[in-house]
Scaffold this motif. Sequence first.
Motif, PDB file in Angstrom:
ATOM      1  N   ALA A   1       0.995  -1.395   0.225  1.00 39.07           N
ATOM      2  CA  ALA A   1       0.219   0.105   0.173  1.00 39.07           C
ATOM      3  C   ALA A   1       1.274   1.329   0.151  1.00 39.07           C
ATOM      4  O   ALA A   1       1.771   0.702   0.464  1.00 39.07           O
ATOM      5  CB  ALA A   1      -0.793   0.222   1.199  1.00 39.07           C
ATOM      6  N   ILE A   2       0.338   2.422   0.010  1.00 35.57           N
ATOM      7  CA  ILE A   2       0.813   3.804  -0.927  1.00 35.57           C
ATOM      8  C   ILE A   2      -0.329   5.032  -0.202  1.00 35.57           C
ATOM      9  O   ILE A   2      -0.913   4.738  -0.747  1.00 35.57           O
ATOM     10  CB  ILE A   2       1.612   3.595  -1.602  1.00 35.57           C
ATOM     11  CG1 ILE A   2       2.650   4.837  -2.032  1.00 35.57           C
ATOM     12  CG2 ILE A   2       0.326   3.644  -2.908  1.00 35.57           C
ATOM     13  CD1 ILE A   2       3.365   5.048  -3.581  1.00 35.57           C
ATOM     14  N   SER A   3       0.325   6.216  -0.086  1.00 31.01           N
ATOM     15  CA  SER A   3       0.308   6.804   0.745  1.00 31.01           C
ATOM     16  C   SER A   3      -0.576   7.745  -0.061  1.00 31.01           C
ATOM     17  O   SER A   3       0.424   7.823  -1.619  1.00 31.01           O
ATOM     18  CB  SER A   3       0.917   7.327   1.876  1.00 31.01           C
ATOM     19  OG  SER A   3       1.959   8.052   1.748  1.00 31.01           O
ATOM     20  N   TRP A   4      -1.023   9.108  -0.524  1.00 30.50           N
ATOM     21  CA  TRP A   4      -1.355   9.806  -1.645  1.00 30.50           C
ATOM     22  C   TRP A   4       0.238  10.197  -1.591  1.00 30.50           C
ATOM     23  O   TRP A   4       0.377  10.680  -3.208  1.00 30.50           O
ATOM     24  CB  TRP A   4      -2.106  11.024  -1.198  1.00 30.50           C
ATOM     25  CG  TRP A   4      -1.849  12.057  -0.267  1.00 30.50           C
ATOM     26  CD1 TRP A   4      -1.183  11.817   1.200  1.00 30.50           C
ATOM     27  CD2 TRP A   4      -1.013  12.933  -1.080  1.00 30.50           C
ATOM     28  NE1 TRP A   4      -0.747  12.468   1.649  1.00 30.50           N
ATOM     29  CE2 TRP A   4      -0.668  14.217   0.591  1.00 30.50           C
ATOM     30  CE3 TRP A   4      -0.741  13.997  -1.815  1.00 30.50           C
ATOM     31  CZ2 TRP A   4       0.332  14.800   0.511  1.00 30.50           C
ATOM     32  CZ3 TRP A   4      -0.128  15.438  -1.939  1.00 30.50           C
ATOM     33  CH2 TRP A   4      -0.102  15.602  -0.625  1.00 30.50           C
ATOM     34  N   SER A   5       1.017  10.613  -1.069  1.00 29.14           N
ATOM     35  CA  SER A   5       2.348  11.308  -1.636  1.00 29.14           C
ATOM     36  C   SER A   5       3.209  10.793  -1.951  1.00 29.14           C
ATOM     37  O   SER A   5       4.645  11.009  -2.655  1.00 29.14           O
ATOM     38  CB  SER A   5       2.117  12.173  -0.532  1.00 29.14           C
ATOM     39  OG  SER A   5       2.765  11.781   1.117  1.00 29.14           O
TER      40      SER A   5
ATOM     41  N   ASP B   1       1.930   7.501 -10.032  1.00 28.82           N
ATOM     42  CA  ASP B   1       2.493   8.479 -10.730  1.00 28.82           C
ATOM     43  C   ASP B   1       1.486   9.430 -10.573  1.00 28.82           C
ATOM     44  O   ASP B   1       0.076   9.153 -11.591  1.00 28.82           O
ATOM     45  CB  ASP B   1       3.396   7.586 -12.063  1.00 28.82           C
ATOM     46  CG  ASP B   1       3.538   9.356 -13.089  1.00 28.82           C
ATOM     47  OD1 ASP B   1       2.866   9.748 -12.600  1.00 28.82           O
ATOM     48  OD2 ASP B   1       4.058   8.965 -13.876  1.00 28.82           O
ATOM     49  N   ASN B   2       1.069  10.342  -9.710  1.00 28.26           N
ATOM     50  CA  ASN B   2      -0.097  10.560  -9.754  1.00 28.26           C
ATOM     51  C   ASN B   2      -0.278  12.004 -10.819  1.00 28.26           C
ATOM     52  O   ASN B   2      -1.650  11.929 -11.178  1.00 28.26           O
ATOM     53  CB  ASN B   2      -0.136  11.761  -8.807  1.00 28.26           C
ATOM     54  CG  ASN B   2       0.011  10.845  -7.682  1.00 28.26           C
ATOM     55  OD1 ASN B   2      -0.463  10.255  -6.492  1.00 28.26           O
ATOM     56  ND2 ASN B   2       0.017  12.201  -5.767  1.00 28.26           N
ATOM     57  N   ALA B   3       0.873  12.067 -11.435  1.00 31.03           N
ATOM     58  CA  ALA B   3       0.349  12.746 -13.418  1.00 31.03           C
ATOM     59  C   ALA B   3      -0.337  11.681 -14.234  1.00 31.03           C
ATOM     60  O   ALA B   3      -1.493  12.359 -14.829  1.00 31.03           O
ATOM     61  CB  ALA B   3       1.629  13.202 -13.419  1.00 31.03           C
TER      62      ALA B   3
ATOM     63  N   VAL C   1      -0.630   3.278 -10.091  1.00 35.99           N
ATOM     64  CA  VAL C   1       0.012   3.096  -9.386  1.00 35.99           C
ATOM     65  C   VAL C   1       0.982   1.673 -10.085  1.00 35.99           C
ATOM     66  O   VAL C   1      -0.075   1.088 -11.033  1.00 35.99           O
ATOM     67  CB  VAL C   1      -0.600   2.918  -7.939  1.00 35.99           C
ATOM     68  CG1 VAL C   1      -1.767   1.457  -7.858  1.00 35.99           C
ATOM     69  CG2 VAL C   1       0.470   2.313  -7.356  1.00 35.99           C
ATOM     70  N   TYR C   2       1.695   0.978  -9.624  1.00 39.14           N
ATOM     71  CA  TYR C   2       2.224   0.491  -9.873  1.00 39.14           C
ATOM     72  C   TYR C   2       2.673  -0.396  -9.225  1.00 39.14           C
ATOM     73  O   TYR C   2       2.863  -0.536  -7.674  1.00 39.14           O
ATOM     74  CB  TYR C   2       3.798   0.867 -11.002  1.00 39.14           C
ATOM     75  CG  TYR C   2       3.672   1.580 -11.799  1.00 39.14           C
ATOM     76  CD1 TYR C   2       3.923   2.948 -12.121  1.00 39.14           C
ATOM     77  CD2 TYR C   2       3.225   1.156 -12.875  1.00 39.14           C
ATOM     78  CE1 TYR C   2       3.230   4.077 -12.541  1.00 39.14           C
ATOM     79  CE2 TYR C   2       3.453   2.623 -14.017  1.00 39.14           C
ATOM     80  CZ  TYR C   2       3.065   3.178 -13.747  1.00 39.14           C
ATOM     81  OH  TYR C   2       3.262   4.387 -14.946  1.00 39.14           O
ATOM     82  N   LEU C   3       3.422  -2.638  -9.461  1.00 40.25           N
ATOM     83  CA  LEU C   3       3.814  -3.290  -8.647  1.00 40.25           C
ATOM     84  C   LEU C   3       4.830  -4.183  -9.378  1.00 40.25           C
ATOM     85  O   LEU C   3       4.188  -4.848 -10.251  1.00 40.25           O
ATOM     86  CB  LEU C   3       2.737  -4.180  -7.832  1.00 40.25           C
ATOM     87  CG  LEU C   3       3.045  -4.545  -6.563  1.00 40.25           C
ATOM     88  CD1 LEU C   3       3.206  -4.006  -5.329  1.00 40.25           C
ATOM     89  CD2 LEU C   3       2.019  -5.915  -6.722  1.00 40.25           C
ATOM     90  N   GLN C   4       5.774  -3.241  -8.520  1.00 45.48           N
ATOM     91  CA  GLN C   4       6.890  -3.808  -9.330  1.00 45.48           C
ATOM     92  C   GLN C   4       7.626  -5.960  -8.421  1.00 45.48           C
ATOM     93  O   GLN C   4       7.840  -5.243  -7.281  1.00 45.48           O
ATOM     94  CB  GLN C   4       8.331  -3.653  -9.555  1.00 45.48           C
ATOM     95  CG  GLN C   4       9.698  -4.399 -10.384  1.00 45.48           C
ATOM     96  CD  GLN C   4       9.336  -4.725 -11.415  1.00 45.48           C
ATOM     97  OE1 GLN C   4       9.280  -3.627 -12.572  1.00 45.48           O
ATOM     98  NE2 GLN C   4       9.462  -6.152 -11.590  1.00 45.48           N
TER      99      GLN C   4
END
Length: 124
Positions: free
Chosen positions: A50-54, A73-75, A79-82
């Motif tokens: 999981a990842i926060s907004w920033s 990449d918010n632009a 969201v990615y998962l490597q």
Amino acid sequence: QVQLVESGGGLVQAGGSLRLSCAASGRTFSNDAMGWFRQAPGKERDVVAAISWSAVSTYYADSVKGRFTISRDNAENTVYLQMNSLKPEDTAVYYCAARKSPAYSVNSYSYDYWGQGTQVTVSS
């Protein structure tokens, strides 16, 4: 209409790598926390990362620490998962989820939007 669309799943041999992507549309997700969950047959849906907004804060399940990396990449509303050093036990359907909060959660019920899932199969 809000949509999360996962891609990048497939069949890979043990030790291989895959990169999952989750493209969001229908709302701005840059203020939302995002998560990746997985569900194997007969098992519950569990958080993977999981990842926060920033992107300042991230979480990884113990089983994937050191092997998986979540990023966003918010632009691009993506969201990615490597996933590296994949193991047969990583085989599952992987789901992307968005939470209408800047802070992530490890609980699936805390997420408001879900993708349809992408199958990851790791052969031994």
